[in-house]
Write an enzyme that holds these catalytic residues in place. Sequence first.
Site, short mmCIF file in Angstrom:
data_model
loop_
_atom_site.label_atom_id
_atom_site.label_comp_id
_atom_site.label_asym_id
_atom_site.label_seq_id
_atom_site.Cartn_x
_atom_site.Cartn_y
_atom_site.Cartn_z
N LYS A 1 0.96 -1.26 0.02
CA LYS A 1 0.16 0.07 -0.07
C LYS A 1 0.84 1.03 -0.02
CE LYS A 1 -2.11 2.07 3.55
NZ LYS A 1 -3.06 2.12 4.60
C1 5RP Z 1 -3.35 3.68 9.04
C2 5RP Z 1 -3.56 3.00 7.97
C3 5RP Z 1 -4.80 3.39 6.99
O1 5RP Z 1 -5.42 2.21 6.91
C4 5RP Z 1 -4.87 3.78 5.88
O2 5RP Z 1 -3.92 4.95 5.90
C5 5RP Z 1 -5.91 4.01 4.81
O3 5RP Z 1 -6.62 5.02 5.43
P1 5RP Z 1 -6.92 6.31 4.91
O4 5RP Z 1 -7.57 5.93 3.47
O5 5RP Z 1 -7.81 7.02 5.90
O6 5RP Z 1 -5.59 7.03 4.67
O7 5RP Z 1 -2.90 2.23 7.42
O8 5RP Z 1 -2.25 3.58 9.38
#
Ligand code: 5RP
Length: 298
Positions: free
Chosen positions: A202
């Site tokens: 991610k």
């Molecule tokens: C928190 C995360 C979140 O799951 C990720 O950032 C996704 O959430 P958002 O769309 O609110 O950024 O990893 O550490």
Amino acid sequence: MADADASEAKHYAADVPMRSEPFFLKGSNNLDWGMKNRLAAIFNPSSGRTVMLAFDHGYFLGPTSGLERVDLNIVPLIRYADTLMLTRGILRTSIPPTYSRGIVLRASGGPSILKELSNEEIAVSIDEAIRLNVAAMAVQVFIGGEYETRSVHNMTRLVDMGNRHGIATLAVTAVGKDMVRDAKYMRLATRMCAELGATYVKTYYVEQGFETVTAACPVPIVIAGGKKLPESEALQLAHNAIQQGAAGVDMGRNIFQSEAPVAMIQAVRSVVHENLSPNEAYDLYLELKEGGEDSFDS
Ligand code: 5RP
């Protein structure tokens, strides 16, 4: 006792080669059956993409806006998600065990927002992940952060444990406040995670050169939504990322902090799975928001 098979008419189809189809996900063809089966519970095999609903933020942020009551605010959304990204505490207390898609379990943690965030440890055992029947474990990786090596080591240990049991590892590239979020950094971070064994990664979308980030990463990339944006901009962001090679979104605040979360998650789905343009998806959002928020046939 069953009768012995006395039929002479066998159909071996000896002239038909056995089917051997490649697995639909980038870089995943050489994984074992159990891992592929779990990945098919995260990514939709028809589109090859995923809408991950992320609500693990409480593991370092506490009850942030929209997550004060997971039972009331999030549970109504889960039927629209391909998979859920969350902590074991929320999974056990608040998610119905009848949920049948994949679970992506937050598996690292330690510091709160009051401290140095990169100082994380592995926060779940593999026994616990198996007991909870998860499809993947998610671990924060802080490339360039103060505790870079520790966070990479957390990831490689989870990869080793996960691979032993067919559980995928999602490497979450966390970008420190002072770091430049550009394609060069994202290429470095995502490629390192993939090279060191992450099943998928991610990252954040970047305006310039995001297609080079997805091209240089040999495993699927999903993008985080990030801070809350106006709905039309969040849909544009998702659209750009998908069209430039992302295999989905891992979206939290832009869904659960939306004025109409049920409408928003369906609009995001339309961008990810049906390639709707941002304008078409925004029209769908408005229509669902005004008309009772449901177009989904699950
Ligand atoms: C928190 C995360 C979140 O799951 C990720 O950032 C996704 O959430 P958002 O769309 O609110 O950024 O990893 O550490």
